[in-house]
Write a protein that holds these residues in place. Structure first.
Motif, PDB file in Angstrom:
ATOM      1  N   SER A 208     -11.128   3.393  -0.754  1.00 55.26           N
ATOM      2  CA  SER A 208     -10.376   2.303  -1.355  1.00 55.26           C
ATOM      3  C   SER A 208      -9.808   2.744  -2.706  1.00 55.26           C
ATOM      4  N   ALA A 209     -10.648   3.400  -3.507  1.00 57.77           N
ATOM      5  CA  ALA A 209     -10.196   3.872  -4.825  1.00 57.77           C
ATOM      6  C   ALA A 209      -9.138   4.959  -4.668  1.00 57.77           C
ATOM      7  N   THR A 210      -9.288   5.814  -3.661  1.00 58.71           N
ATOM      8  CA  THR A 210      -8.317   6.889  -3.438  1.00 58.71           C
ATOM      9  C   THR A 210      -6.938   6.313  -3.144  1.00 58.71           C
ATOM     10  N   VAL A 211      -6.887   5.351  -2.226  1.00 59.23           N
ATOM     11  CA  VAL A 211      -5.585   4.787  -1.847  1.00 59.23           C
ATOM     12  C   VAL A 211      -4.993   3.989  -3.018  1.00 59.23           C
ATOM     13  N   THR A 212      -5.835   3.302  -3.752  1.00 59.67           N
ATOM     14  CA  THR A 212      -5.344   2.578  -4.929  1.00 59.67           C
ATOM     15  C   THR A 212      -4.741   3.566  -5.936  1.00 59.67           C
ATOM     16  N   SER A 213      -5.438   4.669  -6.176  1.00 58.47           N
ATOM     17  CA  SER A 213      -4.932   5.671  -7.129  1.00 58.47           C
ATOM     18  C   SER A 213      -3.655   6.324  -6.617  1.00 58.47           C
ATOM     19  N   LEU A 214      -3.601   6.595  -5.326  1.00 58.51           N
ATOM     20  CA  LEU A 214      -2.376   7.187  -4.747  1.00 58.51           C
ATOM     21  C   LEU A 214      -1.189   6.255  -4.986  1.00 58.51           C
ATOM     22  N   GLY A 215      -1.418   4.965  -4.736  1.00 61.50           N
ATOM     23  CA  GLY A 215      -0.352   3.985  -4.927  1.00 61.50           C
ATOM     24  C   GLY A 215       0.098   3.937  -6.385  1.00 61.50           C
ATOM     25  N   ARG A 216      -0.871   4.024  -7.289  1.00 63.54           N
ATOM     26  CA  ARG A 216      -0.550   3.981  -8.721  1.00 63.54           C
ATOM     27  C   ARG A 216       0.295   5.205  -9.096  1.00 63.54           C
ATOM     28  N   GLN A 231       5.908  14.290  -2.738  1.00 67.46           N
ATOM     29  CA  GLN A 231       5.623  13.165  -1.835  1.00 67.46           C
ATOM     30  C   GLN A 231       4.120  12.946  -1.749  1.00 67.46           C
ATOM     31  N   ILE A 232       3.767  11.704  -1.541  1.00 64.90           N
ATOM     32  CA  ILE A 232       2.355  11.321  -1.571  1.00 64.90           C
ATOM     33  C   ILE A 232       1.940  10.837  -0.189  1.00 64.90           C
ATOM     34  N   ILE A 233       0.953  11.515   0.370  1.00 69.98           N
ATOM     35  CA  ILE A 233       0.532  11.197   1.744  1.00 69.98           C
ATOM     36  C   ILE A 233      -0.959  10.859   1.751  1.00 69.98           C
ATOM     37  N   GLY A 234      -1.286   9.690   2.227  1.00 70.70           N
ATOM     38  CA  GLY A 234      -2.684   9.351   2.478  1.00 70.70           C
ATOM     39  C   GLY A 234      -2.909   9.543   3.967  1.00 70.70           C
ATOM     40  N   ARG A 254      -4.003  -2.885  -1.264  1.00 72.23           N
ATOM     41  CA  ARG A 254      -4.311  -2.088  -2.465  1.00 72.23           C
ATOM     42  C   ARG A 254      -3.055  -1.753  -3.260  1.00 72.23           C
ATOM     43  N   SER A 255      -2.022  -2.573  -3.059  1.00 68.88           N
ATOM     44  CA  SER A 255      -0.750  -2.432  -3.797  1.00 68.88           C
ATOM     45  C   SER A 255      -0.158  -1.029  -3.671  1.00 68.88           C
ATOM     46  N   PHE A 256      -0.332  -0.432  -2.523  1.00 67.33           N
ATOM     47  CA  PHE A 256       0.246   0.898  -2.314  1.00 67.33           C
ATOM     48  C   PHE A 256       1.762   0.762  -2.236  1.00 67.33           C
ATOM     49  N   ALA A 257       2.472   1.579  -3.030  1.00 70.17           N
ATOM     50  CA  ALA A 257       3.941   1.472  -3.076  1.00 70.17           C
ATOM     51  C   ALA A 257       4.546   2.312  -1.952  1.00 70.17           C
ATOM     52  N   PHE A 258       4.607   1.718  -0.746  1.00 64.26           N
ATOM     53  CA  PHE A 258       5.179   2.461   0.382  1.00 64.26           C
ATOM     54  C   PHE A 258       6.639   2.800   0.085  1.00 64.26           C
ATOM     55  N   GLY A 259       7.063   3.956   0.488  1.00 63.14           N
ATOM     56  CA  GLY A 259       8.458   4.352   0.283  1.00 63.14           C
ATOM     57  C   GLY A 259       8.734   5.630   1.033  1.00 63.14           C
ATOM     58  N   ASP A 260       9.926   6.185   0.822  1.00 61.86           N
ATOM     59  CA  ASP A 260      10.286   7.416   1.534  1.00 61.86           C
ATOM     60  C   ASP A 260       9.366   8.576   1.182  1.00 61.86           C
ATOM     61  N   ARG A 261       8.787   8.492  -0.014  1.00 64.90           N
ATOM     62  CA  ARG A 261       7.941   9.605  -0.441  1.00 64.90           C
ATOM     63  C   ARG A 261       6.504   9.170  -0.692  1.00 64.90           C
ATOM     64  N   ALA A 262       6.145   8.064  -0.185  1.00 64.28           N
ATOM     65  CA  ALA A 262       4.762   7.594  -0.341  1.00 64.28           C
ATOM     66  C   ALA A 262       4.373   6.819   0.908  1.00 64.28           C
ATOM     67  N   PHE A 263       3.461   7.356   1.661  1.00 66.34           N
ATOM     68  CA  PHE A 263       3.063   6.637   2.875  1.00 66.34           C
ATOM     69  C   PHE A 263       1.629   6.958   3.274  1.00 66.34           C
ATOM     70  N   LEU A 264       1.114   6.110   4.137  1.00 62.78           N
ATOM     71  CA  LEU A 264      -0.206   6.341   4.728  1.00 62.78           C
ATOM     72  C   LEU A 264       0.038   6.721   6.180  1.00 62.78           C
ATOM     73  N   SER A 314      -7.000  10.444 -10.844  1.00 59.41           N
ATOM     74  CA  SER A 314      -7.053   9.598 -12.040  1.00 59.41           C
ATOM     75  C   SER A 314      -6.550  10.348 -13.274  1.00 59.41           C
ATOM     76  N   GLU A 315      -6.044  11.556 -13.068  1.00 62.21           N
ATOM     77  CA  GLU A 315      -5.532  12.341 -14.197  1.00 62.21           C
ATOM     78  C   GLU A 315      -4.126  12.845 -13.891  1.00 62.21           C
ATOM     79  N   PRO A 316      -3.123  11.948 -13.921  1.00 59.95           N
ATOM     80  CA  PRO A 316      -1.768  12.342 -13.525  1.00 59.95           C
ATOM     81  C   PRO A 316      -1.206  13.496 -14.350  1.00 59.95           C
ATOM     82  N   ALA A 317      -1.536  13.542 -15.647  1.00 60.71           N
ATOM     83  CA  ALA A 317      -0.986  14.610 -16.489  1.00 60.71           C
ATOM     84  C   ALA A 317      -1.491  15.967 -16.004  1.00 60.71           C
TER      85      ALA A 317
END
Lengths: 343, 305
Positions: A208-216, A231-234, A254-264, A314-317
């Motif tokens: 759950s935390a992984t997918v939430t972080s991916l979405g963020r 691109q972000i793939i779960g 989990r508010s995942f921002a689905f898009g062309d470059r973000a999907f599960l 959790s550390e995007p930088a």
């Protein structure tokens, strides 16, 4: 023949106390090992906790420390955190870091504490899991400095080149909207961040935390000017169950921002090859996953793959820094299994 | 303004009702009251159980109450009814997570001991509680008790129900065996339990679609199929609804399942199917089928609802 956790524990306790014996014990700890095959989730946790406690009776090599730290950081199972508490006592990771891990683990299992007995047919449990955690804060006689908990963990090479290309070409994946493609086609276009999860995971600190972080991350990269072409793939561990609709609902919740470059997505073909290639640390019972680690990979378009430390999301930088490194480094040539060799 | 007045009047009314309800509640029972009653030689076990169920869990008495409940649950000389009441009250206390934390380990240990108690009712109450949290010891005891020749801890259908609470319990071979060879309620529970296993979808579909099977068995298989494979379930129920040779009750249940499950409705939201459902609603002479089918037709016309 399904594994028996008691039999596995007996085997582990009988291993020689040599370096080779310890290496075999660490191998048994991997959820992908035969010892976890077919176990229930509860039995898998029991075995993991017992093996960690058995490891605590030996000299713990540095390469096992991240594994122990990760269990203290995420597990919600009293027996696992109690086993990890015994093991961490032997690792000189610094009082501050250790205390923080212990306190977080204590808070996580506060409402589910229980007495934990270690060993095969030994005496009844004297301590609860929380008491085991408290004991871990006391200095141990054999404690020695090691590098596992100090400093920042780095990505490790897993595999690259032709082997990855073949496995990716064979792996068909289907996203939350039902679109299908090969992983090779998808990952060949741009850098990809691949994180594993499954919707039936009971531990909120993991999938759950992984997918939430991916979405963020996806939202951040989408909004940020000059963000990397990533691109972000779960990807689900449980492809047979995690049908597109379930993936979509799980992400939406989990508010995942689905898009062309973000999907599960789930893997609909070629999963065994992909699992072997990535050396995925997941075990299966007879209906679903019984234990898994948090697993994140950075894949470059030439299919060089690097395993990232589990806290990366959790550390995007830091993630961006690794991405930059990844662009400039040559892909690794041979497979380096996570626990395959001792330093 | 009117709205404000109305809501204030409503609030006052609600407060009065809450106060009235509170004043009608039986007085709380203190640990000392239970203790005193328990000492009486001619105690009535029903009255003692009733007192235990009302034992206060207020913060001032919480620790004393929980300690007393743990002791009563394990006191084998007490009537079963009283001990079961103690387990149930402990379950209520567990909801008060923060207060219960210091007792949790003792509680689990006590429940694990009670899981093999001489009384079937006490065993069931303890295992019920433990399996809600996927307890490893409880699952193992239940699995072992279902092995051939082992002494059963619970009724088999109850055992299946408890194991099925955890998708991770790895009891699929057992569920498969009981779904194939079991009878009555045992078979029904096993079929429902297989819903956690996508690999059992074909078997569940076959049973749910078999007109020779009893209606409850088909219904359980359909319940399992809905979880194991929503796409297969959607196909099956669409066929059943429009099959004139199908039992009307099965068709009505299928129509209700579609009407009340958005995922399945989305999968069947095709104009042709909606037209066929509407036509069936107008033509059928079965009252039960007509009601369900008309409701479904209405939902298919308003997919966002």
């Amino acid at each position: 023949v399904p594994a028996s956790p008691e039999r596995s524990l007996s085997r582990a306790l009988a291993l020689p106390r040599s370096e080779a014996g310890t290496r075999r014990l660490i191998g048994m700890l991997q959820p992908s090992s035969r010892d976890f095959q077919g176990l229930s989730g509860a039995d898998a946790e029991w075995l993991r906790g017992q093996l960690l406690a058995a490891l605590a009776e030996r000299r713990i090599p540095d390469l096992a420390v991240p594994l122990i730290v990760e269990d203290l950081r995420t597990s919600a199972s009293p027996v696992v955190v109690a086993g990890a508490a015994r093991a961490i006592r032997k690792c000189g990771i610094g009082d501050g870091a250790k205390r923080e891990l212990i306190e977080r683990a204590k808070a996580r299992i506060a409402g589910r504490d229980e007495f934990v007995a270690f060993g095969a047919g030994g005496p009844p449990a004297a301590l609860t899991a929380r008491q085991e955690l408290d004991s871990a804060l006391a200095p141990a006689a054999e404690e020695r400095p090691c590098c596992g908990g100090g400093g920042r963990p780095s990505p490790t090479g897993v595999v690259g080149g032709a082997a990855a290309g073949e496995a990716f070409a064979r792996a068909e994946i289907q996203d939350q909207d039902g679109r299908r493609t090969s992983l090779a086609e998808l990952a060949g276009k741009r850098h990809s961040l691949l994180a594993l999860f499954y919707t039936r995971c009971m531990n909120p600190e993991k999938c759950s935390a992984t997918v939430t972080s991916l979405g963020r991350l996806a939202r951040r990269f989408e909004a940020e000017p000059g963000a990397p072409d990533l691109q972000i793939i779960g990807l689900s561990y449980d492809g047979a169950y995690d049908l597109p609709r379930r993936l979509k609902d799980y992400g939406t919740d989990r508010s995942f921002a689905f898009g062309d470059r973000a999907f599960l997505a789930r893997c609909t073909r070629g999963w065994p090859g992909l699992r072997r290639l990535l050396d995925l640390q997941v075990g299966y019972g007879d209906a679903t996953v019984n234990y898994h680690e948090r697993e994140i990979f950075l894949i470059e378009p030439g299919f060089a793959i690097r395993r990232l430390p589990p806290e990366s999301l959790s550390e995007p930088a830091q993630l961006l820094a690794w991405l930059e490194v990844d662009r400039t480094q040559k892909p690794p040539k041979k497979q380096l299994r996570r626990y395959g060799r001792l330093p | 303004m009117d709205d404000d007045r109305d809501s204030e009047a409503y609030r006052q009314q609600l407060l009065k009702e809450v106060e009235a309800a509170a004043s009608e509640q039986p007085a709380r029972v203190l640990p000392g009251d239970v203790s005193d009653y328990k000492q009486q030689a001619a105690q009535d076990s029903g009255a003692l159980a009733e007192r235990i169920q009302r034992l206060t869990l207020q913060p001032d008495y919480f620790d004393e109450s929980v300690r007393m409940l743990l002791a009563i649950a394990e006191e084998s000389k007490l009537p079963v009814q009283v001990r079961v009441a103690a387990v149930q009250r402990l379950s209520a206390a567990k909801f008060l997570t923060n207060c219960f934390e210091p007792f949790h380990a003792d509680f689990i240990e006590a429940m694990r001991r009670l899981a093999t108690d001489a009384s079937a009712k006490v065993r069931e109450a303890a295992l019920e509680r433990l399996t809600l949290n996927g307890d490893q010891v409880a699952q193992k005891l239940i699995r072992e008790s279902l092995a051939e020749g082992a002494k059963p801890l619970l009724r088999t259908e109850k055992a299946v129900q408890m194991l099925a609470r955890d998708d991770h319990s790895s009891a699929r071979p057992l569920f498969r065996e009981l779904a194939e060879k079991g009878t009555g309620k045992i078979r029904e529970e096993a079929l429902r339990a297989l819903g956690s296993d996508p690999r059992s979808a074909a078997m569940l579909e076959a049973v749910a679609d078999d007109k020779k099977e009893a209606a409850p068995v088909r219904q359980s298989a359909a319940d399992g199929l809905k979880a194991a494979s929503p796409p297969r379930f959607a196909k099956l129920v669409a066929k059943q609804i429009l099959d004139p040779d199908e039992d009307d009750k099965v068709r009505a249940a299928a129509a209700s399942a579609v009407a009340h499950t958005q995922d399945i409705r989305d999968r069947l939201s095709k104009p042709k199917f909606a037209e066929a459902v509407t036509a069936l609603g107008e033509s059928t002479t079965s009252r039960v089928l007509r009601k369900s089918v008309r409701h479904l037709a209405d939902r298919l016309r308003r997919p966002e609802g």
